[in-house]
Scaffold this active site. Structure first.
Site, short mmCIF file in Angstrom:
data_model
loop_
_atom_site.label_atom_id
_atom_site.label_comp_id
_atom_site.label_asym_id
_atom_site.label_seq_id
_atom_site.Cartn_x
_atom_site.Cartn_y
_atom_site.Cartn_z
N HIS A 1 0.83 -1.21 0.00
CA HIS A 1 0.00 0.00 0.00
C HIS A 1 0.87 1.27 0.00
O HIS A 1 0.87 2.00 -0.96
CB HIS A 1 -1.01 0.05 1.15
CG HIS A 1 -1.96 -1.09 1.16
ND1 HIS A 1 -2.80 -1.37 0.11
CD2 HIS A 1 -2.18 -2.08 2.08
CE1 HIS A 1 -3.50 -2.45 0.39
NE2 HIS A 1 -3.15 -2.91 1.57
N ASP B 1 -4.98 -7.85 -4.04
CA ASP B 1 -5.27 -7.73 -2.61
C ASP B 1 -6.59 -8.38 -2.23
O ASP B 1 -6.67 -9.58 -2.06
CB ASP B 1 -5.21 -6.23 -2.25
CG ASP B 1 -5.27 -5.97 -0.76
OD1 ASP B 1 -5.37 -6.94 0.02
OD2 ASP B 1 -5.22 -4.79 -0.34
ZN LIG Z 1 -3.36 -6.91 2.44
#
Ligand SMILES: [Zn+2]
Length: 443
Positions: free
Chosen positions: A266, A317
């Site tokens: 991220h 994800d």
């Molecule tokens: Zn994750």
């Protein structure tokens, strides 16, 4: 020896090459020659644009069951997380194997040849131990083998429900109790030809600095990829600053984790000092734009990280969609929205994140590139769909990165094995198995 003739192939440069002959022997690329004109006799012809294998560098396979079930209504990352925990609670090794096999088959259909599975669902409901502590991890390894993709099982240390807090009820399955117990369990997992075992610090919310140092030390000692969720949410930054006076990135650096084989997942809400730390270490940043937009996380400015020296990789994800072309273009397009400027990431740069750099961050430096001695992963994208009508060879990378979709992937070779042919998975019955796998674990 098998010979493939590609109408067009991307060999890592700014554009695609025409008429590329690729010889494959024992799962490796033996030779690559461009400008060969017509397909020679005996060669298998690959029409369209052939890319190296794509790497899905951040996956939580079970979250595929949430698609379409959590998109409605209001809330935040944290309310979504409660819904996610309810599915996590229902899984056992059998149902996880079935769900993950079909999820990985969906990835293969999208051109993914290696998956990085960020795995924290280690134990039984409520935290009870299976006879084999690694039963869930082994189910994921088996799932990848059956879907015929490589896996890096990024085994995740997860100890706390928040800084200084014990795991909540749903989180008891995730915790080994201590970093030492995590280490003992992970040490029992073996690598193989298509399996790597990596390590993860779930986040600096769920792992204390001392435990993070143990995880980082194990990864260093065994030369394994090391990943961590970093600054996905502002609340994570605030909690770390309140308790330790340090950002999550700085804490990870303190733990000895910040080196070139570290991947920050991220990296959305970074301070300038964090960008310098990650770039200076030549670390990888794995961005997951379709999940980050689904969860209203915010927009990470990936060009800042790339300019500072970090490499980029991509992950689907939570699998709100599984389409690495969508992830790749979102890196550029989301940044355009955030900065009101265009053109920070080239199509070739985005493809590199989706292929070679993604593979490198999963511990497969010999995959994700079309060159002699590399693993023979080939992903052929059809240029015949309505989405790509009007393409020209000179701009075909832009056409594919900015307009193609996973359904345009026609053929996929993993280590020289044909895994997808004419848009169909060769061993997993799709979408039937995925539908059944999800129905077993949702209410
Ligand atoms: Zn994750």
């Amino acid at each position: 020896m098998t010979t493939y003739w590609c109408e067009l192939a991307w060999l890592g440069g700014a554009g695609a090459e025409e008429g590329v002959l690729i010889e494959v022997e024992e799962g490796r690329i033996a030779s690559v020659a461009g400008g060969t004109g017509a397909s020679p006799p005996g060669a298998q012809r690959l029409n369209g644009l052939t890319l190296p294998g794509l790497a899905n560098a951040h996956s939580h396979a079970f979250q595929r069951a949430l698609r379409g079930r959590t998109q409605h209504g209001s809330g935040s990352f944290w309310t979504w997380r409660d819904q996610m925990y309810r599915v996590a609670d229902r899984l056992d090794p059998d149902s996880y194997l079935a769900l993950a096999r079909a999820t990985y088959a969906e990835m293969a259909l999208a051109g993914v040849t290696s998956v990085g599975e960020f795995h924290y669902l280690h134990h039984g409901a409520g935290g009870t131990r299976y006879a084999d502590d690694n039963e869930m991890g082994r189910a994921l390894i088996a799932a990848a083998a059956e879907a015929r993709v490589r896996i890096t099982l990024i085994d995740c240390c997860y100890l706390h429900g928040g800084i200084g807090q014990p795991p909540e009820a749903a989180q008891r399955r995730f915790s080994d109790g201590s970093a030492e117990a995590w280490l003992d369990r992970v040490d029992a997992l073996a690598e193989g030809q298509s399996v790597r075992i990596g390590a993860a610090i779930h986040s600096m919310r769920a792992v204390d600095p001392e435990a993070a140092a143990v995880v980082a030390g194990w990864a260093r000692e065994h030369d394994r990829p090391l990943h961590a969720h970093v600054s996905e949410q502002p609340a994570e930054n605030e909690a770390c600053l309140d308790t330790y006076g340090r950002t999550p990135t700085a804490l990870i650096a303190d733990a000895g984790a910040l080196e070139a084989d570290f991947t920050a997942v991220h990296a959305t809400h970074l301070e300038d000092g964090d960008v310098r730390l990650l770039g200076g270490a030549a670390a990888c940043c794995c961005v997951c734009p379709t999940t980050e937009r689904d969860l209203a996380d915010g927009i990470g400015r990936m060009s800042r990280l790339a300019d500072a020296g970090a490499s980029l990789s991509l992950g689907s994800d939570s699998h709100a969609v599984i389409d690495l072309f969508e992830e790749a273009r979102a890196v550029e397009l989301d940044e355009r929205l955030a900065t009101r400027e265009r053109g920070r990431h080239s199509a070739a740069g985005l493809l590199r994140a989706a292929s070679g750099d993604g593979h490198a961050c999963l511990g497969w430096p010999d995959a994700g590139r079309i060159e002699p001695r590399a693993r023979a992963d080939l992903v052929t994208v059809s240029l015949d769909s309505v989405r790509l009508a009007g393409w020209e060879p000179e701009q075909v990378l832009d056409s594919v990165v900015f307009a193609a979709g996973a359904p345009d992937v026609r053929h996929v070779l993993v280590d020289g094995n044909e895994v997808v042919r004419d848009g169909r998975h060769t061993t997993v019955e799709m979408p039937h198995e995925l539908h059944e796998g999800i129905r077993r674990v949702v209410a």
